[in-house]
Design an enzyme around this catalytic site. Structure first.
Site, PDB file in Angstrom:
ATOM      1  CD  GLN A  11       5.074   3.710  -4.554  1.00 24.90           C
ATOM      2  OE1 GLN A  11       4.960   4.060  -4.067  1.00 24.90           O
ATOM      3  NE2 GLN A  11       6.001   4.863  -5.651  1.00 24.90           N
ATOM      4  CB  SER A  95       0.531   0.858   0.811  1.00 26.97           C
ATOM      5  OG  SER A  95       1.273   1.913   1.026  1.00 26.97           O
ATOM      6  CG  LEU A  96      -1.983   4.306  -4.031  1.00 28.38           C
ATOM      7  CD1 LEU A  96      -2.072   6.218  -3.665  1.00 28.38           C
ATOM      8  CD2 LEU A  96      -1.077   4.507  -4.975  1.00 28.38           C
ATOM      9  NE  ARG A 120       0.332   6.843   1.685  1.00 29.18           N
ATOM     10  CZ  ARG A 120       0.843   6.343   0.850  1.00 29.18           C
ATOM     11  NH1 ARG A 120       1.051   5.752  -0.149  1.00 29.18           N
ATOM     12  NH2 ARG A 120       0.879   4.570   1.822  1.00 29.18           N
ATOM     13  CG  HIS A 204       4.905   1.047   4.193  1.00 30.76           C
ATOM     14  ND1 HIS A 204       3.609   1.589   5.200  1.00 30.76           N
ATOM     15  CD2 HIS A 204       5.122   0.374   2.753  1.00 30.76           C
ATOM     16  CE1 HIS A 204       2.657   1.528   3.548  1.00 30.76           C
ATOM     17  NE2 HIS A 204       3.673   1.467   2.738  1.00 30.76           N
ATOM     18  CD  GLN A 253      -0.856   3.009   4.239  1.00 32.29           C
ATOM     19  OE1 GLN A 253      -0.438   4.517   3.819  1.00 32.29           O
ATOM     20  NE2 GLN A 253      -1.957   2.493   4.399  1.00 32.29           N
TER      21      GLN A 253
END
Length: 303
Positions: A11, A95-96, A120, A204, A253
């Site tokens: 992202q 991440s994503l 998510r 996070h 995560q």
């Protein structure tokens, strides 16, 4: 022979117009956007190609948008350089982007991955709205100094390390009251730059609860398969081929640190010497150059 790995962005990589040319020129990319519109129930193609930027930047939109655009870019590489795709022996995603990497690696099919990513984004957006919070990139401080920064800020609010991206490049997440103190204290500690990020909340970090529990419910019923190539996890820089282990690390995560620097160093230690960044932007290429300037990374854009 080079040992090839693919990297997929997270992202923040979104940009209005991403995927437009691929959609027009490549039937496989067009099919991805068609299917995404059906699965999501809204016109993702229109938001990606036309914006507005405010709509594309919403967490529950940007996450599926980057996911689809990155896989469209992968289709372009399949069309132009199929031998490179066939030779790829590992992957990672920021991440994503870890979900995109898992689709490439065969752990998730496109539709399952898209549904999970959409959910998510929704639960992370909801968690972000629950507490005024955000993220700041701190340039020029190593991890020990960031720990000191978090401790010094603590009287004003909660602050955590979030993304450990490379040498002297760490993102912190925290409450708005804590973030207001970061620039002054980080500068005192020797930071070169302090850059607020345009995100909805403190991703996070523990402020993302209960998004992790909600995501766990989705992942528990999602069909996952063993990865056909290793995907290096954000949370511990280690490949997890087993579906149950993948579920565990993806849940962790959400509230845990993204250890991208460690992941790249682990991949290089495992022999990977040729990288491709697949999707919008060139953030991961830049991060890799900060870690090791000699390692080549080719951008495959979501144009």
């Amino acid at each position: 022979m080079p040992k090839v790995a693919f990297l997929f962005p997270g992202q923040g990589a979104q940009v209005v117009g991403m995927g437009r040319e691929l959609d027009a020129e490549l039937p496989a990319a067009r099919a991805l956007f068609d299917r995404a519109n059906e699965v999501l129930g809204f016109d993702l193609r229109k938001v990606c190609f036309e914006g507005p930027a405010e709509a594309l930047e919403a967490t529950d939109v940007s996450q599926p948008a980057i996911f689809v655009a990155s896989l469209a870019a992968l289709e372009s590489l399949k069309a132009t350089e199929p031998a490179i795709v066939e030779s790829c022996e590992g992957a990672a995603g920021l991440s994503l982007g870890e979900y995109t990497a898992l689709v490439f690696a065969g752990a998730l099919d496109f539709e399952t991955g898209l549904k999970i990513v959409r959910r998510r984004g929704e639960v992370m957006q909801s968690a972000a709205l629950a507490t005024p919070s955000g993220m700041i990139s701190v340039i020029g401080l190593e991890e020990a100094k960031i720990d000191e920064l978090c401790a010094k800020v603590a009287p004003h609010g909660r602050l955590w390390k979030a993304n450990l991206l490379g040498p002297g490049n760490i993102v912190v997440s925290g409450e708005t009251s804590a973030l207001a103190q970061v620039e002054a204290i980080a500068t005192e500690l020797g930071a070169g730059r302090v850059i607020p990020l345009k995100v909805a909340g403190a991703f996070h970090s523990p402020l993302m609860k209960p998004a992790d529990d909600q995501l766990a419910e989705v992942l528990a019923s999602a069909p996952l398969a063993t990865t056909r190539v290793p995907v290096y996890s954000n949370v511990d820089s280690t490949p997890h081929p087993d579906p149950d282990d993948i579920r565990t690390t993806l849940v962790a995560q959400v509230v845990g640190e993204v250890r991208w620097d460690d992941s790249m160093r682990r991949m290089m230690a495992d022999g990977f010497d040729t990288f491709y960044e697949i999707g919008p932007g060139r953030v991961l290429t830049g991060l890799l150059k900060r870690i090791d300037r000699k390692v080549p990374c080719t951008s495959v854009p979501a144009r």
